[in-house]
Design an enzyme around this catalytic site. Structure first.
Site, PDB file in Angstrom:
ATOM      1  CD  GLU A 101      20.581  -8.509 -15.885  1.00  0.00           C
ATOM      2  OE1 GLU A 101      21.282  -8.019 -15.009  1.00  0.00           O
ATOM      3  OE2 GLU A 101      19.590  -7.906 -16.362  1.00  0.00           O
ATOM      4  CG  HIS A 159      45.050  -9.527 -35.669  1.00  0.00           C
ATOM      5  ND1 HIS A 159      46.101  -9.781 -36.514  1.00  0.00           N
ATOM      6  CD2 HIS A 159      44.010  -9.133 -36.466  1.00  0.00           C
ATOM      7  CE1 HIS A 159      45.740  -9.530 -37.767  1.00  0.00           C
ATOM      8  NE2 HIS A 159      44.467  -9.133 -37.759  1.00  0.00           N
ATOM      9  CE  LYS A 185      21.520  -5.245  -7.454  1.00  0.00           C
ATOM     10  NZ  LYS A 185      20.174  -5.034  -7.973  1.00  0.00           N
TER      11      LYS A 185
END
Ligand code: PA5
Length: 442
Positions: free
Chosen positions: A284, A305, A419
């Protein structure tokens, strides 16, 4: 001070010492901007001196509130998202026993409001039914959808079980001093509250009440956490410790050499959420203006792995920053076995941590040989003091690094776009035009 050390010799097959040195003037100027407040986003620099300016009386008050919650509750749900959740989760996970409840088998701290999972919330409601529980609701803006939904649901459950008056004794709100829906509700209901200062952004707020209260409820020593951070603050700002500077300079030199992805690697499962906190802090802060290192994280040896193949052999645009914990807290040795059917007797008698360290070293050498530059950050121990130092180290390096990258590290304009679309799709009042516009795209 138990020192955090940064070692960057593992990058020298990709960039030279001179490449790193060349960035020193930019690093010095970035640090000066953090100290004198002359850079972009300078209204969000409250974190820079937060550890040294946190009064012991605030820590005592938080400890008293934590003790009250522990007395009243078997479970405390910390509700928040992003910076209002990840720091507390990271510290609690790093300090906790992997299988038992928190320290001294005390009150359990759970998290909600960090997703919009219907099943997650329904299952949490089932889990809390009949248990004595409390809520810490954390939202700087006081208007974020995810925590607001979780809070509405759990508040209703608590009020139904205990009645409003008793429920209100078990709810603590951490939010802006004056603004936002959560502040208004807390005032109306008379919840105990703590303030997130205006000049401390969400992802830099773990060392404020946002992180400190859940950490204290889980039974950890917030005085030691803040002491570790304050010591790192003093050493970093005075120049006595150049760990944050070295890290910031090295990662920027690597970025300029085409290494666009940084993978934070741990060899201790307790550090998984530290990687999540770090991803938010750097993602951010730096990912803007179409620039920025992409922060990723892996848990080794588990991910050797799975992601190990890609890291060893995939596109050469990555570098690694390994957090290594100098010593394990417990001692456990590999037993000798007469039959030796698993062929492990060659390491019988060795500590598990010694085997882990050899896996770490072997991987480091293989990755450097394979063209993946490597930085190593050594943490003396997984203690409150060391984690406080590490948090401040990463925050300071993030501020320096963001200014070297020439972005404002303290805003997050990009997170508003989803948003706006979500509100438009949900037909939130005030978003009529956006609703019309987004419908035309469907
Ligand atoms: O770093 C940030 O500012 C954000 O990630 C916020 O922490 C996150 O969006 C939560 O915001 P709030 O605390 O206002 O609910």
């Amino acid at each position: 001070m138990e020192k955090i050390q940064v070692e960057n010799n593992g990058v020298l097959s990709t960039i030279s010492k001179a490449d790193i040195e060349a960035l020193k003037p930019e690093g010095a100027s970035a640090l000066a901007k953090l100290i004198d407040g002359t850079g972009a986003g300078n209204d969000f620099l409250g974190w820079v001196k937060l550890p040294s300016s946190t009064p012991a009386s605030l820590l005592d008050d938080i400890n008293a509130t934590a003790a009250q919650l522990r007395d009243l509750c078997e479970v405390v749900v910390a509700i928040g998202i992003g910076g209002s959740y990840l720091g507390a989760k990271a510290v609690i996970e790093a300090l906790s026993n992997s299988f038992a409840a928190y320290r001294n088998e005390g009150t359990k701290v759970l998290f909600a409001g960090q997703n919009i999972g219907e099943d997650y919330l329904a299952e949490l409601q089932d889990y809390l039914a009949g248990k004595k529980f409390g809520i810490i609701v954390i939202s700087k803006s006081g208007t974020t959808t995810e925590p607001a939904i979780a809070f509405r649901i759990l508040k209703e459950q608590l009020e139904k079980e205990l009645g409003r008056e008793e429920a209100n004794k078990r709810i603590v709100a951490i939010t802006d001093a004056k603004r936002g829906a959560l502040r208004s509700l807390a005032t109306t209901e008379g919840y105990k509250t703590y303030v997130i200062d205006d000049n401390v952004g969400g992802r830099f707020s773990v060392l404020s009440p946002v992180g400190l209260l859940p950490i204290a409820v889980a039974g950890y020593d917030i005085h030691a956490l803040i002491k570790g951070a304050a010591d790192m603050e003093a050493a970093t700002l005075s120049g006595a410790c150049d760990a944050a500077m070295t890290y910031a300079l090295t990662r920027n030199a690597l970025y300029r050499a085409g290494k666009k992805i940084e993978i934070l690697v741990n060899y201790n499962p307790k550090l998984h959420f530290f990687g999540e906190w770090w991803k938010q802090l750097y993602g951010e802060s730096e990912g803007k203006d179409h620039k920025g290192i992409f922060p990723a994280a892996v848990d080794n040896t588990t991910d050797l792995h799975s992601m190990g193949q890609w890291i060893q052999d995939g596109e050469r645009t990555i570098f690694e920053t390994v957090i290594t914990v100098a010593k394990a807290e417990r001692e456990l040795r590999i037993p000798f076995d007469e039959a030796n059917l698993d062929g492990l007797n060659y390491i019988a008698g060795k500590r598990i941590d010694e085997v882990n360290k050899m896996a770490e070293l072997g991987t480091r050498i293989a990755h450097i040989d394979g063209g993946v530059p490597n930085l190593t950050i050594t943490l003396p121990a997984l203690s409150e003091y060391c984690l406080g130092s590490l948090i401040y180290f990463f925050e300071a390096a993030c501020g320096i690094s963001g200014y070297i990258l020439d972005v404002n590290p303290f805003n997050q304009p990009g997170v508003e776009d989803y948003k706006r679309n979500m509100f438009a799709l949900l037909e939130k009042p005030g978003y009529e035009k956006e609703t019309e516009a987004i419908r035309a795209k469907l």
